[in-house]
Design an enzyme around this catalytic site. Sequence first.
Site, PDB file in Angstrom:
ATOM      1  N   GLU A 249       0.819  -1.135   0.129  1.00 31.84           N
ATOM      2  CA  GLU A 249      -0.095   0.094   0.119  1.00 31.84           C
ATOM      3  C   GLU A 249       1.004   1.156  -0.258  1.00 31.84           C
ATOM      4  OE1 GLU A 249      -1.774   3.091   0.353  1.00 31.84           O
ATOM      5  OE2 GLU A 249      -1.548   2.591   2.444  1.00 31.84           O
ATOM      6  N   LEU A 250       0.979   1.728  -0.964  1.00 32.23           N
ATOM      7  CA  LEU A 250       2.259   2.762  -1.252  1.00 32.23           C
ATOM      8  C   LEU A 250       1.608   4.140  -1.594  1.00 32.23           C
ATOM      9  CD1 LEU A 250       4.132   0.811  -3.839  1.00 32.23           C
ATOM     10  CD2 LEU A 250       4.316   1.001  -1.350  1.00 32.23           C
ATOM     11  N   CYS A 287      -1.882   8.963   2.587  1.00 30.89           N
ATOM     12  CA  CYS A 287      -1.871   8.643   1.031  1.00 30.89           C
ATOM     13  C   CYS A 287      -2.955   9.159   0.259  1.00 30.89           C
ATOM     14  CB  CYS A 287      -1.690   7.084   1.003  1.00 30.89           C
ATOM     15  SG  CYS A 287      -0.344   6.398   1.766  1.00 30.89           S
TER      16      CYS A 287
END
Length: 481
Positions: A249-250, A287
């Site tokens: 999960e970037l 994010c």
Amino acid sequence: MTSTHAFWLAGRQATGEATFDVTSPWDGRLVGTVAVPTDAQVEEAVAAAHAVVDEFAATPAHVRAAALDHVSKRLVERTEEIAQLISAENGKPVKWARGEVGRAVSVFRFAAEEARRFNGGDAQRLDTDLGGQGRLALTRRFPKGVVLGIAPFNFPLNLCAHKIAPAIAVGAPIILKPAPATPLSGLVLGELLAETELPAGSWSVLPVPNDRMPALVQDERLPVISFTGSDKVGYAIMDSVPRKHCTLELGGNGAAVVLADFASEEDLDWAATRIATFSNYQGGQSCISVQRVIADTSVYERLLPKIVAAVEAQHTGDPADPSTDVGPLVSEDAAKRVESWVDEAVEAGARLHTGGKRDGASYAPTVLTGVPAHTTLAGEEVFGPVLTVQKVDGEAEAFAAVNDSKYGLQAGVFTHDLQTAFRAHRALEVGGVVVGDVPSYRADQMPYGGAKQSGVGREGVRFAMDDYTYERVLVLTGLAL
């Protein structure tokens, strides 16, 4: 909050030969001193987890569910204490820290519920062809093995929960590595897990320095890696272990699209308020915070001043103050990086409408327009309280602008039209589309993850459980179907 914190090795407290200090990004005060595991202790934790793989997988569902329920309930009881800890080590305003604890409560509760439902099995008749007469296939899921969970600093409790809870739910041992800047919240989860009846060795919380992580990543006894963090580090991990299962999960550079039909004053006030709030919450260190606003030309001139005013209304300051909306970034270096990206954009011709100033680790909520496409700010994830606004002509151009990015985590589309919502769902190259709101909405039970360089796999309790397991088919023969 200044005592030395032990880590958790195979379910028990331990200390090593070295320590490191955790300091507040707001005022630099000492929050806690953390013991660092030695190489021998890390090996002990890995060996213990590997040894208990079969035992833990066979643990009755009610045992795992009870442990998860216990952690959920204890988090409720200790909400204020843990929220203050998150705020101290992370710099997150306490009102957002309380919300993070509440989310972690839900994650463990969801995991307890899923543990009770998990692995009932799917039966499939095979007598649809002659060769399958009297045969039935029963498909169940089994853990792939020990999970190495690597958590980031920005949600130091909830993203640790998203590693631990699904692993326990499926009966997969887990070794959790919290972020070096914010390990204390993860260690609290160790305290709560230690109060349960889970098998010794089924979990460890190890605050291992980043430079010692390659050895853990490479260890063949850890076949599953769940990583949340930067795309650079995430893909380096995946490239180094191509035969392992990696959930990444970037990053993202979340876009909020405001279309022509979202045009009343009430509509634009709502959009501006939501955009301002969620470009700056957590100091922009999320994010899915709003980094880009893509507004139809028909609403742009009315929307922009509303956004600027709403951003300027954000209360910045001491994260311990309940009225604070925006606290510091996690470190002064992080704030300096944001400052350099904004300065580069302004020097290249962008217009600064508000903000653009740094004070130590704090960076003022910032709005820019006319950001040139070649600048760092235009293409990378800023991970700070910075917002860019651009105008486009129509839906097609708006959706193309969203997709003009190497990232694809989530997008928000402000529209009232159901057909437009479905077109957005089809057209936008992201892991999630939020209609009528910003891209920053995440429910912890829904599938969460991205497309393109925003990662692979999905978090969200049930979906992470799928990632941690694989299907195994049992074929029964000679049955009177």
